[in-house]
Design an enzyme around this catalytic site. Structure first.
Site, short mmCIF file in Angstrom:
data_model
loop_
_atom_site.label_atom_id
_atom_site.label_comp_id
_atom_site.label_asym_id
_atom_site.label_seq_id
_atom_site.Cartn_x
_atom_site.Cartn_y
_atom_site.Cartn_z
N ARG A 186 -2.49 7.85 5.48
CA ARG A 186 -1.74 9.37 6.30
C ARG A 186 -2.68 10.06 7.06
NH1 ARG A 186 1.64 10.21 2.03
NH2 ARG A 186 3.77 9.46 1.94
N LYS A 210 0.96 13.04 -0.21
CA LYS A 210 1.99 14.51 -0.14
C LYS A 210 2.82 15.22 -1.54
CE LYS A 210 4.54 13.54 3.59
NZ LYS A 210 6.12 12.92 4.96
N HIS A 277 -0.76 6.96 12.84
CA HIS A 277 0.54 6.57 11.82
C HIS A 277 0.88 4.97 12.03
CE1 HIS A 277 2.91 8.30 8.28
NE2 HIS A 277 3.80 7.62 9.18
N ARG A 280 -0.36 2.32 9.29
CA ARG A 280 0.44 2.51 8.16
C ARG A 280 1.72 1.48 8.67
NH1 ARG A 280 1.02 6.28 3.75
NH2 ARG A 280 3.06 6.36 3.84
N HIS A 303 4.91 6.27 -1.39
CA HIS A 303 6.29 7.09 -1.27
C HIS A 303 7.52 6.99 -3.05
CE1 HIS A 303 6.95 4.75 2.76
NE2 HIS A 303 6.60 5.61 3.32
N TYR A 312 10.72 -0.88 5.47
CA TYR A 312 9.75 -2.04 5.83
C TYR A 312 10.25 -3.08 5.48
CZ TYR A 312 6.30 1.90 6.54
OH TYR A 312 6.53 2.92 7.76
#
Length: 330
Positions: A186, A210, A277, A280, A303, A312
């Site tokens: 990210r 994150k 992004h 990614r 994730h 995806y």
């Protein structure tokens, strides 16, 4: 004209009569008058009531900071809640579901995704207020998220990636493109990546993602080659991988990287919106199309929820055609 004590007594008496059946209002009023005679009570003005929300927001931000949320996330919370306050101008305890629906429908240009993001912040904020017993119920809990259009993340094709690579004019640009694509980082993760985080022998790097969670990302031989060239020739002694090209060579900002990618994109004929992004998305899509397991891509991207990575999992028509031939028994 009633003084503030009398107004408070009447309000308490009204609530008590609702909560307790057969309450003796006369005795209750006398007892309240006896108690309140020891206090000097001043009723808040309408302006004071309206301005209590920013105070609650500060408390909320402080609490979330202690929970370890990133400054970027906290800033996003503050911006969204400040916009809500400017629209409503109402005491926190008086905010209801209708107010929230009016706010979310106040701008016709907001996309379903934007509305969903705003609603998520409001639900988190009012949920926290309720858990802290500042309010009795969450006025946002009954508001449903808008239906989201099913859109697949738009990545770049292999040819488009090559065009971008060939459009780089120096090692800094090329290293940036290759690092974003190879690691799937990210933007904030890339900005905060330090040289000491990189294991040059293993072609990997430890990054903080994150939720302040650490994970390992990987470089390709090509990306590591261009990254080393850039690091060896750059000026200054910044501890961060990507720094400014002028003294004092500080860590680059996310906006600086966005502008640099816009410059690279402007040199090409690619019609897509090229932003940090998208690399990614591109990395994840290429991995899935080449047979990577969903769980592997999930961990590489960082994730928490597999459903986030599931977007995806779409595959090309050619791959579906080949799979049909291979696995379906005639």
């Amino acid at each position: 004209m009633q003084n503030d004590n009398s107004k408070l007594m009447n309000e308490v008496s009204t609530v008590a009569s609702i909560l307790v059946k057969d309450v003796d209002e006369t005795k209750l009023m006398l007892r309240l008058e006896e108690i309140l005679s020891n206090y000097d009570i001043k009723r808040k003005t309408e302006l004071e009531l309206e301005e209590d929300l920013p105070e609650k927001v500060e408390l909320f931000i402080d609490a979330k900071r202690l929970e370890g949320l990133s400054n970027l996330t906290l800033q996003g919370y503050w911006i969204e809640l400040n916009m809500f306050h400017k629209f409503l101008r109402k005491a926190t305890v008086q905010i209801n579901t209708v107010d929230i629906r009016k706010y979310l429908s106040s701008n016709s240009e907001w996309s379903p995704g934007t509305i969903d993001k705003k609603l998520s912040v409001l639900k988190t904020f009012f949920g926290w207020l309720m858990n802290e017993e500042i309010i009795l119920k969450n006025p946002a809990s009954k508001v449903k998220s808008p239906k989201q259009p099913k859109r697949l993340p738009k990545g770049l094709g292999i040819e488009e990636m090559e065009i971008l690579r060939e459009s780089c004019v120096d090692n800094r640009e090329r290293a940036l493109i290759e690092t974003l694509y190879a690691t799937g980082c990210r933007l904030a993760e890339l900005v905060n990546m330090k040289i000491t985080d990189i294991n040059f022998n293993e072609n990997s790097a430890k990054i903080i993602g994150k939720g302040n969670k650490e994970r390992v990302v990987y470089f390709t031989f090509k990306s590591m080659y261009h990254l080393k060239k850039y690091i060896n020739e750059r000026k200054g002694n910044s501890e961060y991988v990507f720094c400014s090209i002028r003294h004092p060579y500080n860590k680059v900002t996310g906006r600086s990287i966005e502008r640099l990618i816009n410059k690279i994109s402007a040199r090409t004929s690619i019609k897509k919106n090229i932003h940090p992004h998208i690399f990614r998305h591109t990395m994840a899509t290429h991995m899935m199309e080449n047979g990577a397991e969903l769980a592997d891509v999930q961990h590489i991207l960082g994730h928490d929820n597999p459903s986030t990575t599931l977007v995806y999992s779409h595959v090309s028509e050619e791959r579906k055609k080949q799979a049909h031939k291979r696995f379906l028994v005639s």
